[in-house]
Design a protein around this motif. Sequence first.
Motif, PDB file in Angstrom:
ATOM      1  N   PHE A  62       3.705   5.849  -5.549  1.00 34.38           N
ATOM      2  CA  PHE A  62       3.456   6.074  -6.977  1.00 34.38           C
ATOM      3  C   PHE A  62       2.479   7.235  -7.167  1.00 34.38           C
ATOM      4  O   PHE A  62       2.651   8.084  -8.016  1.00 34.38           O
ATOM      5  CB  PHE A  62       2.868   4.814  -7.626  1.00 34.38           C
ATOM      6  N   VAL A  90       3.857   1.426  -1.174  1.00 34.34           N
ATOM      7  CA  VAL A  90       4.474   1.531  -2.512  1.00 34.34           C
ATOM      8  C   VAL A  90       3.508   2.218  -3.484  1.00 34.34           C
ATOM      9  O   VAL A  90       3.883   3.122  -4.234  1.00 34.34           O
ATOM     10  CB  VAL A  90       4.878   0.122  -3.046  1.00 34.34           C
ATOM     11  N   VAL A  91       2.229   1.794  -3.422  1.00 29.99           N
ATOM     12  CA  VAL A  91       1.225   2.391  -4.314  1.00 29.99           C
ATOM     13  C   VAL A  91       1.071   3.883  -4.023  1.00 29.99           C
ATOM     14  O   VAL A  91       1.015   4.718  -4.928  1.00 29.99           O
ATOM     15  CB  VAL A  91      -0.135   1.655  -4.170  1.00 29.99           C
ATOM     16  N   ASN A  97      -3.619  26.595 -25.770  1.00 29.69           N
ATOM     17  CA  ASN A  97      -4.603  25.524 -25.649  1.00 29.69           C
ATOM     18  C   ASN A  97      -5.553  25.717 -24.478  1.00 29.69           C
ATOM     19  O   ASN A  97      -6.688  25.246 -24.518  1.00 29.69           O
ATOM     20  CB  ASN A  97      -3.900  24.166 -25.526  1.00 29.69           C
ATOM     21  N   ILE A 112       3.750  10.820  -6.939  1.00 27.53           N
ATOM     22  CA  ILE A 112       4.516  11.432  -8.043  1.00 27.53           C
ATOM     23  C   ILE A 112       3.752  12.605  -8.650  1.00 27.53           C
ATOM     24  O   ILE A 112       4.254  13.726  -8.652  1.00 27.53           O
ATOM     25  CB  ILE A 112       4.937  10.373  -9.094  1.00 27.53           C
ATOM     26  N   GLY A 120       0.836  -1.204   0.000  1.00 25.70           N
ATOM     27  CA  GLY A 120       0.000   0.000   0.000  1.00 25.70           C
ATOM     28  C   GLY A 120       0.868   1.250   0.000  1.00 25.70           C
ATOM     29  O   GLY A 120       0.587   2.215  -0.721  1.00 25.70           O
ATOM     30  N   ASN A 132      -7.988  28.632 -25.768  1.00 22.07           N
ATOM     31  CA  ASN A 132      -8.915  28.347 -26.875  1.00 22.07           C
ATOM     32  C   ASN A 132     -10.335  27.956 -26.435  1.00 22.07           C
ATOM     33  O   ASN A 132     -11.297  28.531 -26.938  1.00 22.07           O
ATOM     34  CB  ASN A 132      -8.329  27.269 -27.796  1.00 22.07           C
ATOM     35  N   ASP A 168       2.357  27.259 -26.119  1.00 15.09           N
ATOM     36  CA  ASP A 168       1.258  26.511 -26.718  1.00 15.09           C
ATOM     37  C   ASP A 168       0.291  25.972 -25.681  1.00 15.09           C
ATOM     38  O   ASP A 168      -0.898  25.815 -25.960  1.00 15.09           O
ATOM     39  CB  ASP A 168       1.803  25.386 -27.601  1.00 15.09           C
ATOM     40  N   ILE A 169       0.814  25.675 -24.491  1.00 13.83           N
ATOM     41  CA  ILE A 169      -0.086  25.228 -23.406  1.00 13.83           C
ATOM     42  C   ILE A 169      -1.067  26.366 -23.107  1.00 13.83           C
ATOM     43  O   ILE A 169      -2.271  26.159 -22.988  1.00 13.83           O
ATOM     44  CB  ILE A 169       0.721  24.824 -22.142  1.00 13.83           C
ATOM     45  N   PHE A 213       8.417  27.468 -26.081  1.00 10.92           N
ATOM     46  CA  PHE A 213       7.371  27.307 -27.097  1.00 10.92           C
ATOM     47  C   PHE A 213       6.282  26.355 -26.614  1.00 10.92           C
ATOM     48  O   PHE A 213       5.130  26.451 -26.997  1.00 10.92           O
ATOM     49  CB  PHE A 213       7.950  26.881 -28.453  1.00 10.92           C
ATOM     50  N   ILE A 214       6.673  25.414 -25.739  1.00  7.51           N
ATOM     51  CA  ILE A 214       5.673  24.472 -25.220  1.00  7.51           C
ATOM     52  C   ILE A 214       4.747  25.190 -24.236  1.00  7.51           C
ATOM     53  O   ILE A 214       3.523  25.066 -24.318  1.00  7.51           O
ATOM     54  CB  ILE A 214       6.352  23.243 -24.565  1.00  7.51           C
TER      55      ILE A 214
END
Lengths: 353, 359
Positions: free
Chosen positions: A110, A106-107, A140, A113, A104, A143, A136-137, A132-133
């Motif tokens: 995860f 360990v999960v 987006n 993260i 548990g 929009n 564009d984010i 540039f990313i």
Amino acid sequence: MRATFFDGKTSSSHEVNFTIADKSIIGRIKDGTEVFNWSLKSLKLLQIHSENKPAIICNTEHDTEARIYIEDSNVYQSLSKELNNFHSIKKDIIAGWKTLIFMGIVVLCFALIPFWVVPTFSGEILKIIPSFITDDIGKNIMNPYLRKYKIVASTNDQVIHKIANRLNSEDINIFVTNDKSVNAYALPGKRIILCCGLISFADSSNEIAGVIAHEVGHIRAKHPEKRFISNLGGLLLIGGRHNDSLGFVTSVTQAFVNSAYSRKDENTADIYATKTLHKVGIKTTALADFFKRAEKKYEKDSASNSELLSYFSSHPKTSERIKLFQEEGESKEILSPTEWKEFKNMCKAIKLE
Amino acid sequence: MDNINKVPVSLRGILSKDRGDISNSSNINAREITESLNYDGETGDVYKIWIKNFFLNILTLGIYQFWGKTSLRNYIVGSYELAKHRFEYRGTGVELFRGFVKLSAYTLLISIIIGIPLFALYVHFAKITPTFSMGIKFISYVLPVLFFPFIFAAIYKSYKYKISRIAWKGIRGRLEGSLIKFSLMAFFLRHGLNLLTLGLLSPILRRMEYKYIIQNLYLGNTRFTFDDSVQNRDFNSIIFTNLITLLLTIPTLGLSRKWYHAKLLNYLSQCTRINDISFKTTFEWLDLFKLKTKNFFIIIFTFGLGGPIILNNNARFFANNFYVIGDLNNLELFQSKINVGATGEEFADEMHLSEDLGF
């Protein structure tokens, strides 16, 4: 006590008589040959004896593939008594729970993260993402918002350009939209959205300049980009409900617009705004007045109009901000009366959404 | 009852009312020693495990599923008995969980390696050039197809895991064979070519896939073989049945295909051997149809809560129609040293790819 023994190496089965002696269980075949001698501690009950199923016992230390099958319930009962109801099973169950708790954890690690590691290191992550990313984010995110609201004016318009120029923010794209809420947003990729509701609410061009300077403060500190990365785990969860990419982007935008900056970030932006305004010779008194009025209106309309005044509800306590911006005297307006009128009329001329 | 006395003692057990008097049928040669596969699992017991798993899954936010799945398999596999020897399931929840953790780590890694550059490309170019945008869209549709063969690799890995955890007379099963070879065969031939030929090649392609599995299947160190040398006439009849049932699919609402499936399963099991031991299944299309229909209605009317009934029914149906021909006492088996991990198993489960292996 009789049982069937498989040595785990061949498929031959041995009918054995077994005895318990000196903390071990010893099995012998008919001619007296010893086929197993297992310590009691190493025993593990794989299957409890039932009406139609034999008990299956194995050894956890060596010959782990070997098995003892006990068909006779009387034999099983007496063995169980001898072994104090199979201590090893209890141990095994406890070991199972320990493993479960460990797994548990360990999960959870995860899960941490996206929800802890990414937000904590959002600044570092941002350093490796090319501009540039992030640009564009921002595009987006904007929009889907623009599908609901129209752009009334942008930095290309003279009055807005004049404010941006005065605040040393020519590199920032400012958009005025026909959104009737009293709000302003800083988006990734150096974008600011000023809602018409906010412009209508403002009494002077210096108040608008103050709000823009505050939003520029967020942009300079890269708060929108950091907020996007920090919220990525949550945003993906929200977006994950949609199968279509359009729905995902829309909900990401919604979540982005609805979420607030931290108090620390707001203070940073406020301090930046104060410094910038002072640098260009504008006193922050206008901004203090703006917040005083907002405070009154917010108290009065909070029940019915809280959505429209979300800018204030999502920021630090208004009284604290008034204190920060309060200073003696007044300064010259950033826009001339004609320009200010023109600016206000931008929103008056169109239908607000 | 006269028939019972004419057959070996080991066959008498299967001449019960439940199993039908098969000694009259041409399916089993009464002069051979025949062992039946027995299943004595109870629906009530399966329900107990199922309910326990359900609540523990909720309590542990789904983490218990690995242990739950194992305990259910433990019960089902342990309820099969052949020649008075029970089967044993040796898998553990811990290894399934370990497989899941490994898989999650791989997925995360792959997502980072592939996902981020793809996302960056999409974000940067998609809005600039419409052609590029279309290209990206095309890739996003094609990419999952490219990953399709990996699904079969996961299924095969899951077979490998499950078989390696089943033991009989203390000897574990083992499935060898290449994941790549199997997945390519399953993807391009069994599914791709089958689709292209509108199912006409189905018997040939299914036999090929089954043959591959059987030729890589071991019990301990003893390999199974696929011997179709004496079954050619039967196979021609299966090709014919496939053709007829394909033509009748629409008018019979797919019911005709049960005839083909039953015939094919019986043929494939007849071709399976391990040393001098051969196998036989006695599936009938009507029984197969009844079982599937019954299962369908159980699921519908119990809103999915009838899962344990179906599980038990399927296991019993399989056992009731499965026979081993030959003297199992002469089958000397030796344990294999090779072990199989559980990573693919979890992948297949995550993708809901678990296929019915009769339990």
